[in-house]
Design a protein around this motif. Sequence first.
Motif, PDB file in Angstrom:
ATOM      1  N   ARG A   1       0.830  -1.213   0.000  1.00 32.65           N
ATOM      2  CA  ARG A   1       0.000   0.000   0.000  1.00 32.65           C
ATOM      3  C   ARG A   1       0.863   1.260   0.000  1.00 32.65           C
ATOM      4  O   ARG A   1       0.568   2.223  -0.696  1.00 32.65           O
TER       5      ARG A   1
ATOM      6  N   LEU B   1       2.411   1.791  -3.421  1.00 40.32           N
ATOM      7  CA  LEU B   1       1.443   2.361  -4.365  1.00 40.32           C
ATOM      8  C   LEU B   1       1.283   3.868  -4.150  1.00 40.32           C
ATOM      9  O   LEU B   1       1.176   4.630  -5.110  1.00 40.32           O
TER      10      LEU B   1
ATOM     11  N   ARG C   1       4.629   5.757  -5.285  1.00 34.50           N
ATOM     12  CA  ARG C   1       4.900   5.878  -6.732  1.00 34.50           C
ATOM     13  C   ARG C   1       4.469   7.241  -7.273  1.00 34.50           C
ATOM     14  O   ARG C   1       4.988   7.726  -8.265  1.00 34.50           O
TER      15      ARG C   1
END
Length: 115
Positions: free
Chosen positions: A106, A109, A112
């Motif tokens: 998580r 993500l 990024r």
Amino acid sequence: MANSAECLAALNQLSENLGNAQGDVRSAAAMDRSLTCWITDLDLTFSGRLRDGRIQDITQAPGKPGERAQIRLALTGDDLVALVGGRINFASAWASGRVKLEAGIRDLLQLRKLL
């Protein structure tokens, strides 16, 4: 070779950059996570907390990180200074192995968006 003061200055600059970010970058930086940055060539670890869009409570200690932070970076001092200064790109440095980033899926993500 970058010294510990230059690495700390780079982390403080990164914190400022995150704090001044807008949009997706700002939302990604708004996480509340523990963070370590191991400077491999100095064998020195900076620890802090990514909170409210900034890196807060930065401390330093000799050696590898003693505790497992939620977000873990490992790189040389020169690479840290170059990344924050915009002289090298994070994605290419990570792909080539110059920078190691470990975090939960998580968090990866969310992170990024910072890249």
